[in-house]
Design a protein around this motif. Sequence first.
Motif, PDB file in Angstrom:
ATOM      1  N   ILE A   1     103.480  47.035  -6.910  1.00  0.00           N
ATOM      2  CA  ILE A   1     103.462  47.294  -5.670  1.00  0.00           C
ATOM      3  C   ILE A   1     102.949  46.426  -5.301  1.00  0.00           C
ATOM      4  CG2 ILE A   1     102.662  48.985  -3.581  1.00  0.00           C
ATOM      5  CD1 ILE A   1     101.687  51.450  -5.353  1.00  0.00           C
ATOM      6  N   ARG A   2     103.766  45.431  -3.588  1.00  0.00           N
ATOM      7  CA  ARG A   2     102.827  44.913  -2.992  1.00  0.00           C
ATOM      8  C   ARG A   2     102.149  45.146  -2.399  1.00  0.00           C
ATOM      9  NH1 ARG A   2     107.597  42.394  -0.967  1.00  0.00           N
ATOM     10  NH2 ARG A   2     109.617  42.478  -3.477  1.00  0.00           N
ATOM     11  N   THR A   3     100.810  43.955  -2.835  1.00  0.00           N
ATOM     12  CA  THR A   3      99.125  45.179  -2.068  1.00  0.00           C
ATOM     13  C   THR A   3      99.637  44.496  -1.049  1.00  0.00           C
ATOM     14  OG1 THR A   3      98.193  42.536  -2.800  1.00  0.00           O
ATOM     15  CG2 THR A   3      98.859  44.195  -4.647  1.00  0.00           C
ATOM     16  N   TRP A   4      97.806  45.672   0.019  1.00  0.00           N
ATOM     17  CA  TRP A   4      97.835  45.246   1.556  1.00  0.00           C
ATOM     18  C   TRP A   4      96.939  44.936   1.858  1.00  0.00           C
ATOM     19  CZ3 TRP A   4      99.882  49.411  -0.918  1.00  0.00           C
ATOM     20  CH2 TRP A   4      98.388  50.581  -1.257  1.00  0.00           C
ATOM     21  N   SER A   5      95.670  44.588   3.066  1.00  0.00           N
ATOM     22  CA  SER A   5      94.474  43.958   2.861  1.00  0.00           C
ATOM     23  C   SER A   5      94.123  45.152   3.836  1.00  0.00           C
ATOM     24  CB  SER A   5      94.778  42.423   3.572  1.00  0.00           C
ATOM     25  OG  SER A   5      95.714  42.604   4.611  1.00  0.00           O
ATOM     26  N   VAL A   6      95.277  45.864   4.907  1.00  0.00           N
ATOM     27  CA  VAL A   6      94.926  47.156   5.721  1.00  0.00           C
ATOM     28  C   VAL A   6      94.393  48.546   5.354  1.00  0.00           C
ATOM     29  CG1 VAL A   6      95.993  46.037   7.383  1.00  0.00           C
ATOM     30  CG2 VAL A   6      97.250  48.104   6.031  1.00  0.00           C
ATOM     31  N   SER A   7      93.160  49.243   5.408  1.00  0.00           N
ATOM     32  CA  SER A   7      92.939  50.040   4.605  1.00  0.00           C
ATOM     33  C   SER A   7      93.798  51.484   4.615  1.00  0.00           C
ATOM     34  CB  SER A   7      91.702  50.746   5.515  1.00  0.00           C
ATOM     35  OG  SER A   7      91.242  52.138   4.545  1.00  0.00           O
ATOM     36  N   PHE A   8      94.011  51.708   3.265  1.00  0.00           N
ATOM     37  CA  PHE A   8      95.283  52.980   3.635  1.00  0.00           C
ATOM     38  C   PHE A   8      95.266  54.206   3.896  1.00  0.00           C
ATOM     39  CE2 PHE A   8      97.578  56.082   1.445  1.00  0.00           C
ATOM     40  CZ  PHE A   8      98.532  55.934   1.309  1.00  0.00           C
ATOM     41  N   SER A   9      93.765  54.499   3.591  1.00  0.00           N
ATOM     42  CA  SER A   9      93.059  55.519   3.928  1.00  0.00           C
ATOM     43  C   SER A   9      92.571  55.520   5.430  1.00  0.00           C
ATOM     44  CB  SER A   9      91.761  56.164   3.078  1.00  0.00           C
ATOM     45  OG  SER A   9      92.147  56.243   2.091  1.00  0.00           O
ATOM     46  N   GLU A  10      92.136  55.110   5.839  1.00  0.00           N
ATOM     47  CA  GLU A  10      92.267  54.843   7.493  1.00  0.00           C
ATOM     48  C   GLU A  10      93.402  54.601   8.004  1.00  0.00           C
ATOM     49  OE1 GLU A  10      89.938  51.061   8.253  1.00  0.00           O
ATOM     50  OE2 GLU A  10      87.986  51.997   7.379  1.00  0.00           O
ATOM     51  N   LEU A  11      94.593  54.341   8.135  1.00  0.00           N
ATOM     52  CA  LEU A  11      95.799  54.191   8.606  1.00  0.00           C
ATOM     53  C   LEU A  11      95.743  56.034   8.816  1.00  0.00           C
ATOM     54  CD1 LEU A  11      97.987  51.751   6.826  1.00  0.00           C
ATOM     55  CD2 LEU A  11      96.416  51.849   9.339  1.00  0.00           C
ATOM     56  N   ARG A  12      95.741  56.970   7.240  1.00  0.00           N
ATOM     57  CA  ARG A  12      95.933  57.939   7.384  1.00  0.00           C
ATOM     58  C   ARG A  12      95.676  58.608   8.510  1.00  0.00           C
ATOM     59  NH1 ARG A  12      93.889  60.184   2.902  1.00  0.00           N
ATOM     60  NH2 ARG A  12      94.642  61.838   3.189  1.00  0.00           N
ATOM     61  N   GLU A  13      94.219  58.563   8.550  1.00  0.00           N
ATOM     62  CA  GLU A  13      92.733  58.611   9.486  1.00  0.00           C
ATOM     63  C   GLU A  13      93.138  58.627  10.826  1.00  0.00           C
ATOM     64  OE1 GLU A  13      89.746  57.436   8.688  1.00  0.00           O
ATOM     65  OE2 GLU A  13      88.757  58.436   7.231  1.00  0.00           O
ATOM     66  N   HIS A  14      93.849  57.350  11.460  1.00  0.00           N
ATOM     67  CA  HIS A  14      94.289  57.091  12.822  1.00  0.00           C
ATOM     68  C   HIS A  14      96.175  58.226  12.784  1.00  0.00           C
ATOM     69  CE1 HIS A  14      91.491  53.977  12.768  1.00  0.00           C
ATOM     70  NE2 HIS A  14      92.087  53.904  11.880  1.00  0.00           N
ATOM     71  N   ILE A  15      96.106  58.304  11.725  1.00  0.00           N
ATOM     72  CA  ILE A  15      98.032  59.195  12.096  1.00  0.00           C
ATOM     73  C   ILE A  15      97.222  61.055  12.325  1.00  0.00           C
ATOM     74  CG2 ILE A  15      99.774  60.066  11.141  1.00  0.00           C
ATOM     75  CD1 ILE A  15      99.848  57.561   9.540  1.00  0.00           C
ATOM     76  N   ARG A  16      96.152  61.187  10.921  1.00  0.00           N
ATOM     77  CA  ARG A  16      95.649  62.771  11.940  1.00  0.00           C
ATOM     78  C   ARG A  16      95.068  62.464  12.869  1.00  0.00           C
ATOM     79  NH1 ARG A  16      93.929  62.134   6.508  1.00  0.00           N
ATOM     80  NH2 ARG A  16      91.771  62.321   7.214  1.00  0.00           N
ATOM     81  N   ALA A  17      94.284  62.087  13.903  1.00  0.00           N
ATOM     82  CA  ALA A  17      93.453  61.735  14.846  1.00  0.00           C
ATOM     83  C   ALA A  17      94.710  61.312  16.124  1.00  0.00           C
ATOM     84  CB  ALA A  17      92.399  60.913  14.951  1.00  0.00           C
ATOM     85  N   LYS A  18      95.568  60.759  16.264  1.00  0.00           N
ATOM     86  CA  LYS A  18      96.640  60.100  16.884  1.00  0.00           C
ATOM     87  C   LYS A  18      96.208  58.941  17.903  1.00  0.00           C
ATOM     88  CE  LYS A  18      99.025  65.092  17.110  1.00  0.00           C
ATOM     89  NZ  LYS A  18      99.881  63.826  16.653  1.00  0.00           N
ATOM     90  N   THR A  19      95.608  58.870  16.838  1.00  0.00           N
ATOM     91  CA  THR A  19      95.163  57.606  17.643  1.00  0.00           C
ATOM     92  C   THR A  19      95.893  56.135  17.269  1.00  0.00           C
ATOM     93  OG1 THR A  19      92.040  57.601  16.500  1.00  0.00           O
ATOM     94  CG2 THR A  19      92.951  55.643  17.633  1.00  0.00           C
ATOM     95  N   LYS A  20      96.045  55.346  19.033  1.00  0.00           N
ATOM     96  CA  LYS A  20      96.841  54.337  19.066  1.00  0.00           C
ATOM     97  C   LYS A  20      96.391  52.764  18.119  1.00  0.00           C
ATOM     98  CE  LYS A  20      98.965  55.145  23.622  1.00  0.00           C
ATOM     99  NZ  LYS A  20     100.481  55.167  23.240  1.00  0.00           N
ATOM    100  N   LEU A  21      97.279  52.442  18.088  1.00  0.00           N
ATOM    101  CA  LEU A  21      96.709  51.261  17.090  1.00  0.00           C
ATOM    102  C   LEU A  21      97.750  50.180  18.012  1.00  0.00           C
ATOM    103  CD1 LEU A  21      96.891  52.085  13.780  1.00  0.00           C
ATOM    104  CD2 LEU A  21      94.707  51.796  14.744  1.00  0.00           C
TER     105      LEU A  21
END
Length: 222
Positions: free
Chosen positions: A124-144
């Motif tokens: 997998i191409r590794t990433w530096s952002v938080s996968f789980s935090e992205l999921r939380e922002h999606i659920r919370a409908k928070t603009k990024l």
Amino acid sequence: MKITHYLRQRRQAVTAKQVAEAFDICQRTVYRDIQCLMDSGVPIRGEAGVGYTIDKKYYLPPITFDADELEAIGLGINMVRQWTDDRFAEKAASAFAKIEAVLPTALQGELKQITTYAVLNQPIRTWSVSFSELREHIRAKTKLEIEYVDQHNHETIRVINPLALFFFNPVWLLLGWCEKRQDFRNFRLDRIRSTAITEQKFVDEVGKNLSAYLVSVGVCHE
């Protein structure tokens, strides 16, 4: 039971007509079954002209699974463990342990006989952002606000409504409604340099939400 699951999976209120079409039954049966559920204490709310919703904090009592269902669950958990992050993998393992704990003795052995697996065929191409935090922002409908580097190594700053995460081996994509492009855009996680929370919420607008995207790419129909 199936109606309760269906309502829990919906983000917005659904009408009796939608429930009837989903289960191929008549609306009169829907009214009767939902009333029975409400009478038994299931926290379903109905509003004329709007539809039915259920309290998302409501959990169903433990249910049993057949061998194929357990196989499918085991495969899904295996994929989560390999292809997400440690935090989400722990949740998958926790869910599996809960399922194992409530299974009748006759099915306990099925968990030890799973024969369907998913194996990475490339890293997998590794990433530096938080996968789980992205999921939380999606659920919370928070603009990024994200700092993104495209395939030509050009850096841009985008403000997006995060809508979903998609896995296309070997990369994860963050789907968002991009304010700059006024359109849907997919952003590779390994090309996102940084994210910043704007503290702004977004609403589920028609034409700009996940359902509209899935229709636009032919995954589902209106």
